[in-house]
Design a protein around this motif. Sequence first.
Motif, PDB file in Angstrom:
ATOM      1  N   LEU A 213       0.831  -1.208   0.000  1.00  0.00           N
ATOM      2  CA  LEU A 213       0.000   0.000   0.000  1.00  0.00           C
ATOM      3  C   LEU A 213       0.864   1.257   0.000  1.00  0.00           C
ATOM      4  O   LEU A 213       0.666   2.166  -0.822  1.00  0.00           O
ATOM      5  N   LEU A 234      -5.014   2.018  -8.079  1.00  0.00           N
ATOM      6  CA  LEU A 234      -5.968   2.260  -6.992  1.00  0.00           C
ATOM      7  C   LEU A 234      -6.633   0.968  -6.533  1.00  0.00           C
ATOM      8  O   LEU A 234      -6.853   0.759  -5.335  1.00  0.00           O
ATOM      9  N   GLN A 237      -4.157  -0.797  -4.409  1.00  0.00           N
ATOM     10  CA  GLN A 237      -4.040  -0.132  -3.119  1.00  0.00           C
ATOM     11  C   GLN A 237      -5.221  -0.462  -2.212  1.00  0.00           C
ATOM     12  O   GLN A 237      -5.049  -0.680  -1.001  1.00  0.00           O
ATOM     13  N   ARG A 238      -6.410  -0.487  -2.770  1.00  0.00           N
ATOM     14  CA  ARG A 238      -7.583  -0.776  -1.952  1.00  0.00           C
ATOM     15  C   ARG A 238      -7.556  -2.203  -1.415  1.00  0.00           C
ATOM     16  O   ARG A 238      -7.902  -2.452  -0.257  1.00  0.00           O
ATOM     17  N   GLY A 241      -4.850  -2.250   1.241  1.00  0.00           N
ATOM     18  CA  GLY A 241      -5.294  -1.535   2.441  1.00  0.00           C
ATOM     19  C   GLY A 241      -6.329  -2.307   3.222  1.00  0.00           C
ATOM     20  O   GLY A 241      -6.282  -2.367   4.462  1.00  0.00           O
ATOM     21  N   ALA A 242      -7.292  -2.910   2.523  1.00  0.00           N
ATOM     22  CA  ALA A 242      -8.315  -3.701   3.207  1.00  0.00           C
ATOM     23  C   ALA A 242      -7.691  -4.898   3.925  1.00  0.00           C
ATOM     24  O   ALA A 242      -8.045  -5.212   5.069  1.00  0.00           O
ATOM     25  N   LEU A 280      -6.326   5.118   2.300  1.00  0.00           N
ATOM     26  CA  LEU A 280      -7.295   4.514   1.387  1.00  0.00           C
ATOM     27  C   LEU A 280      -8.296   5.541   0.870  1.00  0.00           C
ATOM     28  O   LEU A 280      -8.614   5.578  -0.318  1.00  0.00           O
ATOM     29  N   VAL A 281      -8.804   6.375   1.769  1.00  0.00           N
ATOM     30  CA  VAL A 281      -9.869   7.306   1.404  1.00  0.00           C
ATOM     31  C   VAL A 281      -9.324   8.498   0.620  1.00  0.00           C
ATOM     32  O   VAL A 281      -9.847   8.877  -0.435  1.00  0.00           O
ATOM     33  N   ALA A 284      -7.329   8.188  -3.215  1.00  0.00           N
ATOM     34  CA  ALA A 284      -8.029   8.183  -4.498  1.00  0.00           C
ATOM     35  C   ALA A 284      -8.110   9.578  -5.088  1.00  0.00           C
ATOM     36  O   ALA A 284      -8.212   9.743  -6.304  1.00  0.00           O
TER      37      ALA A 284
END
Length: 636
Positions: A213, A234, A237-238, A241-242, A280-281, A284
């Motif tokens: 990440l 992205l 990354q998501r 991150g999750a 994460l938020v 983007a």
Amino acid sequence: MEATHTGTRSPGRWMLGGYLVLLAALVGYAVASGDRRFTATGDSYPGLATSVAELIGYFTATLAAAICLGALVFIVITAEPDERGVLDPASFRVHLLAERLAPVWLVTALAMIPVQAANAAGIPVTRLITGGGLGSALGASEMGRGWIAVAVVATVVTVGLRATLRWSWHAVLLIPTFIGVIALPVSGNAGQGPDHDYATSAVIVFAAALAVLTGLAVSAALAPPTAELRRRILLAQRVAGAVALVYGAVLWFLLATAAGLASDYGRFGALAAVALLASLVIGARSAVTGAVAGVLAVAAVSAMAVQTAPRLLAHQFTAWDVFLGYQLPDPPNALRLLTVWRFDVLLGVAAVVLALGYVIGYVRLRRRGDAWPPGRLVAWMVGCAALLLATSSGVRAYGSAMFSVHMAEHMALNMFIPVFLVLGAPITLALRTLPVAGAGRPPGPRERLLWLVHSPVSRFLSHPATAFVLFVGSLYTVYFTPVFDTLVRYHWGHEFMTLHFLITGYLFFWGIIGIDPGPKRLPFIGRLGLLFAVMPFHAFFGIATMTMTSVLGGTFYRYLHVPWVASLNDDQHLGGAIAWGSSELPVIVVVIALVYQWARQDRRTATRTDRHADAHYDDDLDAYNAMLRELAKNRR
């Protein structure tokens, strides 16, 4: 794409500024906390300079490693190499980022070897070096030895990045970089005390996900990709991150719940979670801000890593806690091997994900109207189910404590499970399921999978000679050298052995009964000969283990002292008998599959010949007539 850069500064300056600010904050914490984290464990305080150096070095090396790993992932999933496999200019910028940070990782890791040893010994690092006690201090410090491993791996990565610009080698460098990223976390809090089998597996996934990440975010900020590739980054990354958030929560539950937010460890854990969510938020919308948030998460995790987790401070340790992480109830029997579960959150989850991914591909093919042999589906599911049982049931739980059960686990991982996974033909399924990249679009997963399968590295590893040497040689190298004494002591060692034996078994049987595209295979009779050539080596290994008077992994098994194992030699002899006798069943399965493929190939050849003859073609007659015409021409 990124909407705007923050202010007028370049992304590189923001990255450097964020690093320096966090570095200053960590130094301030080390100064303010003083000897608190040392007195909590009863250790001697090594002095302010050595304490600060540990925190600075850990953060710097961890961040450099994370960016290297993320940059390699960035290149692997976005590069558009030319026909020689050389990176395109956009990917080359990310390559330069990793190439410049790898030496920083290496130098910091080298410096941290004496610093970590001094912290463990409770003396200033200068006194340790000048006093000549570095060797003994490293012998008593798992983290110190972890830094040695990191330095070795960082050397490999530094040289590799300097030596190549080819896409396939960047994919290969993911392996040593991943090892370097997880080497310290598995040596720290996660590898100690009760339930450290759960914690070790969890921290492997967490450390890798956090590194990917952060590294992807930094790479995307410093070398912004095109809009289509940005969406791909992205998505990665998501996912990373999750995964980091889920496994971070598991680690919090295992290590920090004893004190919660009342401890520095717990508060830094909460800060890391907030930073992960922010990355994460916000990532983007702003790649730079998302990257800084990722660096903040690495800083918080680094502050946690240099102090003892609250649960370990509050727990009264037993031999079971130290060596296994759990207590076994009674001697093993068939029922307990099936019901005493310690679900492996790394390999157990991998088995479930592999099964689900295969089913999804199978369903897509069927909905599209394409056929797929049910036997391949059954073989893959059997392999995944066996992998789940071998890594998460009583087979693993007891196998970590008893050599005899461990040998049964080994034979399943090396000779039984790979056979069914190979017969499942996962690469062929993926190639038929994944979409083809359209004209003018960057290569997608299908194209990258083909590059990897046909790369020089894959050709070398899957060559029959190489696969044979790995399959047979690793058996003797692991068990008949001090390597096994080290690996059997730690849960990460069991995870390593599982992956190693699974991969070497897969490569060997891929060349014999593989359906997927890949290595140039021997004729069927040659494959049968290669299979039978392995059997004497396994028989000799089993007989040697049955007749040895020394105990493999004896130091570990003696310290653990399982009450129902009256004689370690007898248990080892039983393990040797299992290794000798259990190799026959997988060989029978392989021979059946090989003979079936051989007969099927003969039927195809016969059918093709018949069709050729029915069309009034006769290759031998045509060749004979051509020869007569040539002779007649020469006589004139």
